[in-house]
Write a protein that holds these residues in place. Structure first.
Motif, PDB file in Angstrom:
ATOM      1  N   GLN A 354      -8.772   3.782   9.639  1.00 23.31           N
ATOM      2  CA  GLN A 354      -8.894   3.043  10.874  1.00 23.31           C
ATOM      3  C   GLN A 354      -7.262   2.170  10.709  1.00 23.31           C
ATOM      4  OE1 GLN A 354     -12.073   0.769  12.007  1.00 23.31           O
ATOM      5  NE2 GLN A 354     -13.641   2.412  11.319  1.00 23.31           N
ATOM      6  N   VAL A 355      -7.048   1.662   9.399  1.00 22.17           N
ATOM      7  CA  VAL A 355      -5.708   1.094   9.058  1.00 22.17           C
ATOM      8  C   VAL A 355      -4.611   1.901   9.410  1.00 22.17           C
ATOM      9  CG1 VAL A 355      -4.329   0.037   7.055  1.00 22.17           C
ATOM     10  CG2 VAL A 355      -6.831  -0.458   7.502  1.00 22.17           C
ATOM     11  N   ALA A 356      -4.581   3.091   9.082  1.00 22.67           N
ATOM     12  CA  ALA A 356      -3.624   3.876   9.648  1.00 22.67           C
ATOM     13  C   ALA A 356      -3.340   3.919  11.046  1.00 22.67           C
ATOM     14  CB  ALA A 356      -3.699   5.268   9.008  1.00 22.67           C
ATOM     15  N   ALA A 357      -4.420   4.167  11.656  1.00 23.03           N
ATOM     16  CA  ALA A 357      -4.182   4.126  13.285  1.00 23.03           C
ATOM     17  C   ALA A 357      -3.789   2.854  13.964  1.00 23.03           C
ATOM     18  CB  ALA A 357      -5.452   4.248  13.934  1.00 23.03           C
ATOM     19  N   ARG A 358      -4.132   1.798  12.988  1.00 25.19           N
ATOM     20  CA  ARG A 358      -3.615   0.236  13.746  1.00 25.19           C
ATOM     21  C   ARG A 358      -2.161   0.179  13.398  1.00 25.19           C
ATOM     22  NH1 ARG A 358      -8.629  -4.168  12.645  1.00 25.19           N
ATOM     23  NH2 ARG A 358     -10.199  -2.817  13.682  1.00 25.19           N
ATOM     24  N   LEU A 359      -1.581   0.696  12.014  1.00 29.08           N
ATOM     25  CA  LEU A 359      -0.389   0.360  11.664  1.00 29.08           C
ATOM     26  C   LEU A 359       0.461   1.203  12.701  1.00 29.08           C
ATOM     27  CD1 LEU A 359      -0.610   0.727   7.921  1.00 29.08           C
ATOM     28  CD2 LEU A 359      -0.160  -1.373   9.174  1.00 29.08           C
ATOM     29  N   THR A 405      -3.078  -7.663  13.371  1.00 24.13           N
ATOM     30  CA  THR A 405      -3.892  -6.472  13.509  1.00 24.13           C
ATOM     31  C   THR A 405      -5.095  -5.912  12.726  1.00 24.13           C
ATOM     32  OG1 THR A 405      -1.879  -5.589  15.040  1.00 24.13           O
ATOM     33  CG2 THR A 405      -3.657  -4.044  14.396  1.00 24.13           C
ATOM     34  N   LEU A 406      -4.256  -6.117  11.427  1.00 24.49           N
ATOM     35  CA  LEU A 406      -5.354  -5.596  10.352  1.00 24.49           C
ATOM     36  C   LEU A 406      -6.197  -6.971   9.950  1.00 24.49           C
ATOM     37  CD1 LEU A 406      -2.948  -3.815   7.807  1.00 24.49           C
ATOM     38  CD2 LEU A 406      -4.061  -3.065   9.808  1.00 24.49           C
ATOM     39  N   ASN A 407      -6.286  -7.879  10.520  1.00 29.91           N
ATOM     40  CA  ASN A 407      -7.127  -8.953  10.410  1.00 29.91           C
ATOM     41  C   ASN A 407      -8.303  -8.713  11.489  1.00 29.91           C
ATOM     42  OD1 ASN A 407      -6.824 -11.493   8.452  1.00 29.91           O
ATOM     43  ND2 ASN A 407      -4.991 -10.734   8.898  1.00 29.91           N
ATOM     44  N   GLN A 408      -8.181  -7.872  12.216  1.00 26.59           N
ATOM     45  CA  GLN A 408      -9.381  -8.073  13.330  1.00 26.59           C
ATOM     46  C   GLN A 408     -10.639  -6.955  12.534  1.00 26.59           C
ATOM     47  OE1 GLN A 408      -9.306  -9.066  16.544  1.00 26.59           O
ATOM     48  NE2 GLN A 408      -7.333  -9.864  15.461  1.00 26.59           N
ATOM     49  N   PRO A 409     -11.658  -7.372  13.077  1.00 27.16           N
ATOM     50  CA  PRO A 409     -12.762  -6.714  12.442  1.00 27.16           C
ATOM     51  C   PRO A 409     -12.810  -5.014  12.583  1.00 27.16           C
ATOM     52  CG  PRO A 409     -13.463  -8.467  13.778  1.00 27.16           C
ATOM     53  CD  PRO A 409     -12.070  -8.120  13.998  1.00 27.16           C
ATOM     54  N   TYR A 410     -13.268  -4.412  11.568  1.00 28.82           N
ATOM     55  CA  TYR A 410     -13.478  -2.927  11.472  1.00 28.82           C
ATOM     56  C   TYR A 410     -14.845  -2.574  11.726  1.00 28.82           C
ATOM     57  CZ  TYR A 410      -8.823  -3.201   9.306  1.00 28.82           C
ATOM     58  OH  TYR A 410      -7.403  -3.400   8.998  1.00 28.82           O
ATOM     59  N   TRP A 411     -15.219  -1.461  12.237  1.00 29.96           N
ATOM     60  CA  TRP A 411     -16.658  -0.773  12.351  1.00 29.96           C
ATOM     61  C   TRP A 411     -16.711   0.511  11.526  1.00 29.96           C
ATOM     62  CZ3 TRP A 411     -21.105  -3.340  13.569  1.00 29.96           C
ATOM     63  CH2 TRP A 411     -21.146  -4.478  14.405  1.00 29.96           C
ATOM     64  N   LEU A 412     -17.339   0.313  10.266  1.00 27.35           N
ATOM     65  CA  LEU A 412     -17.411   1.343   9.748  1.00 27.35           C
ATOM     66  C   LEU A 412     -18.708   2.165   9.695  1.00 27.35           C
ATOM     67  CD1 LEU A 412     -15.513  -0.068   6.302  1.00 27.35           C
ATOM     68  CD2 LEU A 412     -14.576   0.833   8.405  1.00 27.35           C
ATOM     69  N   THR A 420      -8.096  -8.002   4.926  1.00 26.76           N
ATOM     70  CA  THR A 420      -6.673  -8.576   4.895  1.00 26.76           C
ATOM     71  C   THR A 420      -5.595  -7.603   4.164  1.00 26.76           C
ATOM     72  OG1 THR A 420      -7.147 -10.040   3.311  1.00 26.76           O
ATOM     73  CG2 THR A 420      -7.797 -10.782   5.537  1.00 26.76           C
ATOM     74  N   PRO A 421      -4.530  -7.738   4.607  1.00 32.02           N
ATOM     75  CA  PRO A 421      -3.322  -7.043   3.858  1.00 32.02           C
ATOM     76  C   PRO A 421      -2.375  -8.121   3.168  1.00 32.02           C
ATOM     77  CG  PRO A 421      -2.827  -7.345   5.956  1.00 32.02           C
ATOM     78  CD  PRO A 421      -3.920  -8.083   5.992  1.00 32.02           C
ATOM     79  N   SER A 422      -1.917  -7.752   2.066  1.00 31.09           N
ATOM     80  CA  SER A 422      -0.814  -8.489   1.510  1.00 31.09           C
ATOM     81  C   SER A 422       0.671  -7.641   1.896  1.00 31.09           C
ATOM     82  CB  SER A 422      -1.063  -8.441   0.157  1.00 31.09           C
ATOM     83  OG  SER A 422      -2.049  -9.527  -0.079  1.00 31.09           O
ATOM     84  N   ILE A 423       1.535  -8.180   2.406  1.00 27.16           N
ATOM     85  CA  ILE A 423       2.704  -7.589   2.886  1.00 27.16           C
ATOM     86  C   ILE A 423       3.699  -8.024   2.011  1.00 27.16           C
ATOM     87  CG2 ILE A 423       4.258  -6.690   4.599  1.00 27.16           C
ATOM     88  CD1 ILE A 423       1.591  -7.239   6.538  1.00 27.16           C
ATOM     89  N   GLY A 424       4.804  -7.017   1.457  1.00 27.18           N
ATOM     90  CA  GLY A 424       6.011  -7.631   0.908  1.00 27.18           C
ATOM     91  C   GLY A 424       7.231  -6.623   1.725  1.00 27.18           C
ATOM     92  N   GLY A 453      -1.971 -16.059  -2.567  1.00 22.48           N
ATOM     93  CA  GLY A 453      -3.384 -16.156  -2.029  1.00 22.48           C
ATOM     94  C   GLY A 453      -3.967 -14.779  -0.998  1.00 22.48           C
ATOM     95  N   ARG A 454      -3.176 -13.891  -0.983  1.00 22.16           N
ATOM     96  CA  ARG A 454      -3.403 -12.689  -0.386  1.00 22.16           C
ATOM     97  C   ARG A 454      -3.357 -13.073   1.291  1.00 22.16           C
ATOM     98  NH1 ARG A 454      -6.494 -11.902  -4.850  1.00 22.16           N
ATOM     99  NH2 ARG A 454      -6.053  -9.869  -5.837  1.00 22.16           N
ATOM    100  N   ASN A 455      -3.500 -11.995   1.980  1.00 26.64           N
ATOM    101  CA  ASN A 455      -3.383 -12.065   3.503  1.00 26.64           C
ATOM    102  C   ASN A 455      -2.021 -12.907   3.994  1.00 26.64           C
ATOM    103  OD1 ASN A 455      -4.192 -11.509   6.041  1.00 26.64           O
ATOM    104  ND2 ASN A 455      -5.583 -13.426   6.381  1.00 26.64           N
ATOM    105  N   ALA A 456      -1.009 -12.245   3.324  1.00 27.90           N
ATOM    106  CA  ALA A 456       0.127 -13.159   3.456  1.00 27.90           C
ATOM    107  C   ALA A 456       1.357 -12.153   3.677  1.00 27.90           C
ATOM    108  CB  ALA A 456       0.542 -14.186   2.458  1.00 27.90           C
ATOM    109  N   LEU A 457       2.566 -12.876   4.128  1.00 28.35           N
ATOM    110  CA  LEU A 457       3.604 -11.846   4.191  1.00 28.35           C
ATOM    111  C   LEU A 457       4.860 -12.730   3.264  1.00 28.35           C
ATOM    112  CD1 LEU A 457       5.437  -9.764   5.710  1.00 28.35           C
ATOM    113  CD2 LEU A 457       5.765 -11.532   7.423  1.00 28.35           C
ATOM    114  N   ARG A 458       5.534 -11.823   2.554  1.00 23.97           N
ATOM    115  CA  ARG A 458       6.731 -12.357   1.736  1.00 23.97           C
ATOM    116  C   ARG A 458       7.740 -11.459   1.808  1.00 23.97           C
ATOM    117  NH1 ARG A 458       3.919 -16.143   2.406  1.00 23.97           N
ATOM    118  NH2 ARG A 458       3.242 -17.423   0.728  1.00 23.97           N
ATOM    119  N   PHE A 459       9.115 -12.099   1.603  1.00 23.06           N
ATOM    120  CA  PHE A 459      10.009 -11.099   1.893  1.00 23.06           C
ATOM    121  C   PHE A 459      11.029 -11.371   0.133  1.00 23.06           C
ATOM    122  CE2 PHE A 459      10.056 -11.543   6.210  1.00 23.06           C
ATOM    123  CZ  PHE A 459      10.863 -10.580   6.801  1.00 23.06           C
ATOM    124  N   TYR A 460      11.611 -10.117  -0.073  1.00 21.64           N
ATOM    125  CA  TYR A 460      12.252 -10.282  -1.281  1.00 21.64           C
ATOM    126  C   TYR A 460      13.204 -11.271  -1.439  1.00 21.64           C
ATOM    127  CZ  TYR A 460      14.974  -8.665  -5.412  1.00 21.64           C
ATOM    128  OH  TYR A 460      15.791  -8.539  -6.473  1.00 21.64           O
TER     129      TYR A 460
END
Length: 464
Positions: A354-359, A405-412, A420-424, A453-460
């Motif tokens: 489901q993550v792949a489809a949302r991305l 988008t990835l913070n929305q609920p998933y039905w498994l 939640t994702p952590s993004i670099g 704290g996770r669920n965050a976006l950071r740039f190098y």
């Protein structure tokens, strides 16, 4: 154990050993020769059933070896298949004029090589049988000149048996065999041929378009007079192994190898043509599946690391040419291990899919979404602004969209799950960094998001 002996002539020892291993594994008796001189000596000492001959060799090349083989009564009937990495038409034409029966391109495919070897061994056996039978019939005819009418009848019976034998052989061949007359009309087809096409239509050369087909290399539909059989009848051309897609008479589509050669009478005039079809649909599908599996993740069907690296190299080269920025986003799912440990890998796999489809919904068509493995995904953005600040802003918009988008609920299955994702993020341009450096920068930025704290976006950000 096959009784046929195959002589392999190749100055490339690695290729020679590989051919020997493949053919020996199939039960053939194999003899090697790494030069034209050794090959001629081997043929003179003990003629083989078939010869695989390298075209380009130092000293005596394949053309000269074939010319000498065909000049000797003892060896001129031996079928010779050329091995060559050269694809020029003039090489093939020259080879066929000297008496070669086929070409196998290097690097060769094992299944194609074995299929061609088996086909020409079978044709050689058939030709030998027919020649022996023809010799017997000639002897019978000579005796009939001085024999009684009963002897003549016996000769006719033998001829009929020969025709029935030939028909039986053709009808039991696993490839389609079609016969065209001098006007290019389809006269007959063996059961395998009719099975491939789901029937037969006895049309003349002007209506061959009823046999619908397209060339695989260009997707161009084959016109009536472009068919290999039509060219054999009208121009005397020999065509071997043309890969085409056909529409059968029942509407299904298949991929076949199509070959044709003209039939000439004793006066040299063309009396018709023989067309041979081989259904390779399953083989082509297997090849496509193997290619897909080599470059895609089995679970999500996203590009894998191998394909991502290839596209990243191309993107960095394009960035260096056009001066536009690109961005690499490393995405790691927070607490994914807890999901796997508590609910099991099945639920983890459902989340990854489901993550792949949302991305995919978060990026443009020309961008790349890939899975590196585990819960790690990568998004590659291309053709961003040439201004680094503007490019960073564009990458941030995509990153924030992914976060939302990835913070929305998933039905498994029937279970609602929150993830939640952590993004670099690391920008790239002008080939200032290597692929390895770029991966490391995006990975470091992702870990900064984890530490925040996770669920965050950071740039190098480079440390001075």
């Amino acid at each position: 154990m096959n009784t046929e002996t195959i002589l392999i002539v190749d100055d490339d020892l690695a290729s020679l050993r590989l051919l020997m291993e493949i053919l020996t594994a199939e039960g053939y008796q194999v003899r090697p020769a790494d030069s034209g001189e050794l090959a001629l000596a081997a043929v003179e000492a003990q003629p083989p059933t078939l010869i695989l001959l390298d075209l380009l060799m130092p000293g005596m090349d394949g053309f000269e070896v074939l010319r000498r083989i065909k000049a000797r009564e003892k060896s001129r009937a031996i079928p010779v298949i050329f091995l060559s990495a050269a694809t020029e038409t003039e090489h093939r034409v020259a080879g066929f004029k000297l008496g070669a029966v086929d070409f196998v391109s290097k690097p060769f495919q094992r299944d194609e090589l074995l299929a061609r070897v088996q086909t020409h061994l079978e044709l050689f056996r058939l030709r030998t049988q027919l020649e022996q039978r023809a010799a017997e019939l000639q002897s019978i005819n000579e005796r009939l000149l001085i024999a009684e009418l009963a002897e003549r009848k016996r000769s006719e019976n033998a001829l009929h048996e020969s025709e029935q034998l030939l028909k039986l052989i053709i009808d039991t061949l696993p490839v389609g065999v079609w016969l065209m007359d001098a006007q290019g009309t389809v006269v007959s087809a063996n059961p395998a041929g009719q099975q491939i096409w789901a029937g037969i239509r006895s049309v003349d050369i002007d209506h061959l378009e009823e046999y619908k087909a397209w060339r695989l290399d260009s997707n161009k539909q084959i016109e009536a007079r472009e068919w290999a059989g039509a060219r054999a009848v009208e121009k005397g051309e020999t065509s071997l192994g043309e890969e085409i897609e056909i529409e059968c008479f029942d509407g299904t589509h298949k991929i076949i190898l199509n070959s044709a050669l003209p039939i000439r009478g004793s006066d040299g005039r063309i009396k018709g043509a023989i067309v041979v079809n081989q259904d390779i649909t399953a083989r082509k599908a297997a090849e496509d599946e193997i290619k897909h599996l080599a470059f895609h993740d089995l679970l999500t069907q996203l590009p894998n690391r191998r394909l991502l690296l290839d596209r990243l190299h191309q993107a960095m080269a394009a960035s260096a040419r056009n001066g536009r920025e690109g961005a690499l986003l490393f995405i790691d799912l927070d607490h994914f291990k807890i999901l796997n440990d508590t609910l099991g890998h099945h639920y983890g796999d459902l989340l990854l899919q489901q993550v792949a489809a949302r991305l995919i919904t978060c990026v443009r068509e020309g961008d790349t979404v890939a899975r590196l493995g585990g819960d790690e995904f990568v998004v590659m953005l291309e053709d961003l602004s040439g201004n680094p600040q503007e490019a960073a802003a564009q990458a941030r918009i995509v990153g924030e969209k992914i976060l939302a988008t990835l913070n929305q609920p998933y039905w498994l299955s029937s279970y609602e799950h929150h993830s939640t994702p952590s993004i670099g993020v690391a920008l790239f341009s002008d080939h200032r960094e290597t692929v390895e450096q770029l991966f490391k920068r995006a990975d470091l930025a992702m870990y900064e998001a984890k530490m925040a704290g996770r669920n965050a976006l950071r740039f190098y950000v480079a440390v001075p």
